[in-house]
Design an enzyme around this catalytic site. Sequence first.
Site, mmCIF file in Angstrom:
data_model
loop_
_atom_site.group_PDB
_atom_site.id
_atom_site.type_symbol
_atom_site.label_atom_id
_atom_site.label_comp_id
_atom_site.label_asym_id
_atom_site.label_seq_id
_atom_site.Cartn_x
_atom_site.Cartn_y
_atom_site.Cartn_z
ATOM 1 N N GLU A 125 0.830 -1.220 0.000
ATOM 2 C CA GLU A 125 0.000 0.000 0.000
ATOM 3 C C GLU A 125 0.859 1.262 0.000
ATOM 4 O OE1 GLU A 125 -2.904 -0.547 -0.681
ATOM 5 O OE2 GLU A 125 -3.636 -2.367 0.303
ATOM 6 N N HIS B 285 -2.874 2.133 8.390
ATOM 7 C CA HIS B 285 -3.926 1.297 7.797
ATOM 8 C C HIS B 285 -4.110 0.066 8.666
ATOM 9 C CE1 HIS B 285 -6.227 -1.187 5.128
ATOM 10 N NE2 HIS B 285 -5.224 -1.984 4.821
ATOM 11 N N HIS C 277 -7.018 -3.308 9.824
ATOM 12 C CA HIS C 277 -8.210 -4.075 9.470
ATOM 13 C C HIS C 277 -9.125 -4.125 10.697
ATOM 14 C CE1 HIS C 277 -5.980 -6.343 5.977
ATOM 15 N NE2 HIS C 277 -6.034 -5.031 5.800
ATOM 16 N N GLU D 159 -17.804 11.747 22.437
ATOM 17 C CA GLU D 159 -16.499 12.325 22.099
ATOM 18 C C GLU D 159 -16.253 12.344 20.582
ATOM 19 O OE1 GLU D 159 -14.532 8.218 23.231
ATOM 20 O OE2 GLU D 159 -12.960 9.655 22.804
ATOM 21 N N HIS E 52 -12.763 -3.919 3.849
ATOM 22 C CA HIS E 52 -11.311 -4.072 3.953
ATOM 23 C C HIS E 52 -10.744 -3.458 5.247
ATOM 24 C CE1 HIS E 52 -7.183 -4.000 1.759
ATOM 25 N NE2 HIS E 52 -7.026 -3.881 3.051
HETATM 26 P P1 13P Z 1 1.155 -5.480 3.045
HETATM 27 O O1 13P Z 1 1.570 -6.745 3.754
HETATM 28 O O2 13P Z 1 1.749 -5.409 1.657
HETATM 29 O O3 13P Z 1 1.436 -4.262 3.874
HETATM 30 O O4 13P Z 1 -0.413 -5.553 2.816
HETATM 31 C C1 13P Z 1 -1.283 -5.726 3.887
HETATM 32 C C2 13P Z 1 -2.596 -5.070 3.652
HETATM 33 O O5 13P Z 1 -3.309 -4.821 4.595
HETATM 34 C C3 13P Z 1 -3.005 -4.723 2.267
HETATM 35 O O6 13P Z 1 -4.109 -3.881 2.258
HETATM 36 ZN ZN ZN Z 2 -5.266 -4.000 4.134
#
Ligand code: 13P
Ligand code: ZN
Length: 276
Positions: free
Chosen positions: A116, A140, A142, A170, A211
């Site tokens: 990413e 980023h 999940h 909040e 995602h």
């Molecule tokens: P990477 O292992 O390349 O960082 O990818 C993980 C991910 O969450 C892709 O969206």
């Molecule tokens: Zn991801």
Amino acid sequence: MKVLDALFVKQFINLCDNGYKKGWHERNGGNLSYRIKDEEIASIKENLNEDKPWLDIGTTVPTLKNEYFLVTGSGRFMMNVKEFPESNICIIKLDETGSKFKIVWGLIEGGRPTSELPSHLMNLEVVKRRTNGEFRIVYHCHATNIIALTFVLPLEDKIFTRELWEMATECPVVFPEGVGVVPWMVPGGKDIAVATSKLMEKYNVAIWAHHGLFVTGPTFDITFGLADTVEKSAEILVKVISMNGGLKKRQTITTQNFIDLAKDFNVKLNEDALKD
Ligand code: 13P
Ligand code: ZN
């Protein structure tokens, strides 16, 4: 100074570990980037190896040219960053055009920065301009409940903003500008990077449907705290929906309540999300 002794490296590693403990980083899920300050690079310069080949970023970020970034490795597990940082994270330097990078420290067993990287760098470019250089982190993760909500709420900025704001008093104070939503897209390339960085023009939070979450901020604590606040709010909403057979709420924080809150806390709320 040794790279691992630098405070920003310790804080970066801590964030990875805290995100893993939250359950937001199954396997290699998620990634982190930090735009390193000039004085921080100067303090570790003797331990960087600049004699490395240039590689393509996959997009162009001219306003980040010649800058250094600490980033997680592609396919690396956040779970392992604390114990084996040099195998799982790296420092990269961008070239004169902002279209290539080289790895100057880390990933000692080989590999590349996160897949990413285009999204991270395009987001960092937008927020650098928007905040006069103050924001230097993109994260980023999940986050489970945010992902769950992208299956049941319409994928609209206004609706996600309003629902998340309502779940904890909040929230409008922590993210008054609201959140943006990217519809499902193939991850890891320039297209999703362009879509996300457009949202970063006005938000500090972008949700990737089915995602995860992208957040940005000025410090590791504030950036992680933003993801934590958004995900906590999503968790409450998942519980409310589950308890209540749909989106019906018996009572909630009203538009007038938000207006009163904004006045007392001196924040400017996203006007779209205030419309009923
Ligand atoms: P990477 O292992 O390349 O960082 O990818 C993980 C991910 O969450 C892709 O969206
Ligand atoms: Zn991801």
